[in-house]
Scaffold this active site. Structure first.
Site, PDB file in Angstrom:
ATOM      1  CG  ASN A 126      -1.850   1.175   1.278  1.00 57.86           C
ATOM      2  OD1 ASN A 126      -2.427   1.539   0.239  1.00 57.86           O
ATOM      3  ND2 ASN A 126      -2.049   1.781   2.436  1.00 57.86           N
TER       4      ASN A 126
ATOM      5  CG  HIS B 221      -0.513   6.048   4.801  1.00 61.39           C
ATOM      6  ND1 HIS B 221      -1.893   6.020   4.885  1.00 61.39           N
ATOM      7  CD2 HIS B 221      -0.097   6.874   5.780  1.00 61.39           C
ATOM      8  CE1 HIS B 221      -2.285   6.789   5.882  1.00 61.39           C
ATOM      9  NE2 HIS B 221      -1.219   7.321   6.441  1.00 61.39           N
TER      10      HIS B 221
ATOM     11  CB  SER C 202       5.114   5.102   4.217  1.00 59.08           C
ATOM     12  OG  SER C 202       5.542   6.084   5.114  1.00 59.08           O
TER      13      SER C 202
ATOM     14  CG  ASP D 139      -3.159   3.483   6.981  1.00 56.59           C
ATOM     15  OD1 ASP D 139      -3.173   2.929   5.875  1.00 56.59           O
ATOM     16  OD2 ASP D 139      -3.946   4.398   7.306  1.00 56.59           O
TER      17      ASP D 139
HETATM   18  C1  GRF Z   1      -2.829   8.777  -2.203  1.00 57.22           C
HETATM   19  O1  GRF Z   1      -2.527   9.951  -1.501  1.00 57.22           O
HETATM   20  C2  GRF Z   1      -2.391   7.565  -1.435  1.00 57.22           C
HETATM   21  O2  GRF Z   1      -1.274   7.797  -0.649  1.00 57.22           O
HETATM   22  C3  GRF Z   1      -3.586   7.289  -0.566  1.00 57.22           C
HETATM   23  O3  GRF Z   1      -4.702   7.610  -1.362  1.00 57.22           O
HETATM   24  C4  GRF Z   1      -4.329   8.588  -2.330  1.00 57.22           C
HETATM   25  C5  GRF Z   1      -4.708   8.046  -3.668  1.00 57.22           C
HETATM   26  O4  GRF Z   1      -4.499   8.969  -4.693  1.00 57.22           O
HETATM   27  N1  GRF Z   1      -3.580   5.916  -0.106  1.00 57.22           N
HETATM   28  P1  GRF Z   1      -4.601   8.501  -6.203  1.00 57.22           P
HETATM   29  O5  GRF Z   1      -5.971   7.874  -6.413  1.00 57.22           O
HETATM   30  O6  GRF Z   1      -3.494   7.526  -6.457  1.00 57.22           O
HETATM   31  O7  GRF Z   1      -4.444   9.752  -7.005  1.00 57.22           O
END
Ligand code: GRF
Length: 245
Positions: free
Chosen positions: A126, A128, A155, A164
């Site tokens: 994932n 984050h 991260s 997370d």
């Molecule tokens: C990103 O900020 C990611 O870190 C979080 O959700 C957001 C997704 O953005 N998990 P996108 O759909 O990739 O533009």
């Protein structure tokens, strides 16, 4: 499948090209991280092939990004399932049909059931928007600003049952400037997400990044709790940002 084939009656064998590792990406929205992975693949820098993109929202823009790249795009709306377990059961089936080596969560805004996490344990990454373990959950940029934090970032971590909370593989730091707003900080953090996610995916697919017990290893060496860390200066330089101090 055999990796060698008899090419004729002269008993010579020729190796067949190995199939690239397979990646399924889960999204819920814009899909800018998905786009970063698609772009890396198009430059032959992903180390594998995105074979499907699945969204729990039918109108996610990321599904269009997938289709435009010729990747199978699957909408699996969660409203059509009566429980989290039923939804995750359906999601497992869709994912397994594509026989992925890796499932990359890229803005997939769902809490995953333990059954789902266990099914793909060690194969779930994932991205984050914080320097985990700081700021798990939502609204990370606003919270970092409200705390007067000096640094923030992104991260990539392995997914465990703790939201997370899984072990971190790779981070990129951004210094918070005095005049940063939630919008400017988000933009800088997202640039770092797009930088590090394709790298982490490639390292995973090359077998360099692994989850071993509770530890992430890189080239068989356990990483510290913050994983590998790209400094503000190095990230800013990579991203051609003006302020690389
Ligand atoms: C990103 O900020 C990611 O870190 C979080 O959700 C957001 C997704 O953005 N998990 P996108 O759909 O990739 O533009």
């Amino acid at each position: 499948m055999s990796d060698a084939s008899n090419t004729g009656d002269d008993n010579t064998f020729q190796a067949e090209p190995a199939e690239p590792p397979r990646v399924v990406v889960l999204i819920s929205g814009n899909g800018s991280n998905l786009q970063a992975l698609i772009d890396a693949q198009s430059y032959d820098e992903l180390g594998g092939e995105i074979v499907a993109v699945v969204s729990n929202k039918a109108d996610a823009y990321g599904l269009k990004r997938a289709r435009d790249a010729g990747i199978e795009a699957v909408a699996l709306p969660h409203q059509e399932y009566e429980s989290r377990e039923a939804y995750d059961g359906a999601l497992i089936k869709v994912i397994e049909r594509h026989e992925p080596d890796l499932i990359a969560l890229a803005g997939f805004m769902r809490i995953l059931t333990p059954i789902f996490v266990q099914r793909f344990f060690g194969r779930l990454l994932n991205i984050h928007p914080s320097l985990l373990p700081a700021y798990q959950g939502l609204n990370t940029h606003a919270r970092a600003l409200a705390d007067g934090a000096r640094e923030h970032g992104a991260s990539v971590h392995f997914v465990t049952e703790e939201l997370d909370g899984g072990p971190v593989a790779l981070q990129a730091v951004v210094n918070i400037a005095a005049d940063d707003t939630e919008a400017t900080l988000k933009e800088k953090v997202q640039a770092r997400e797009h930088l590090i996610y394709p790298i982490a995916v490639r390292w995973f697919l090359e077998g360099r990044l692994q989850l071993v017990g509770d530890d992430v290893t890189f080239d068989d060496t356990p990483l510290p709790p913050t994983g590998l860390r790209l400094s503000h200066a190095d990230a800013a330089e990579e991203l051609d940002e003006n302020d690389a101090t």
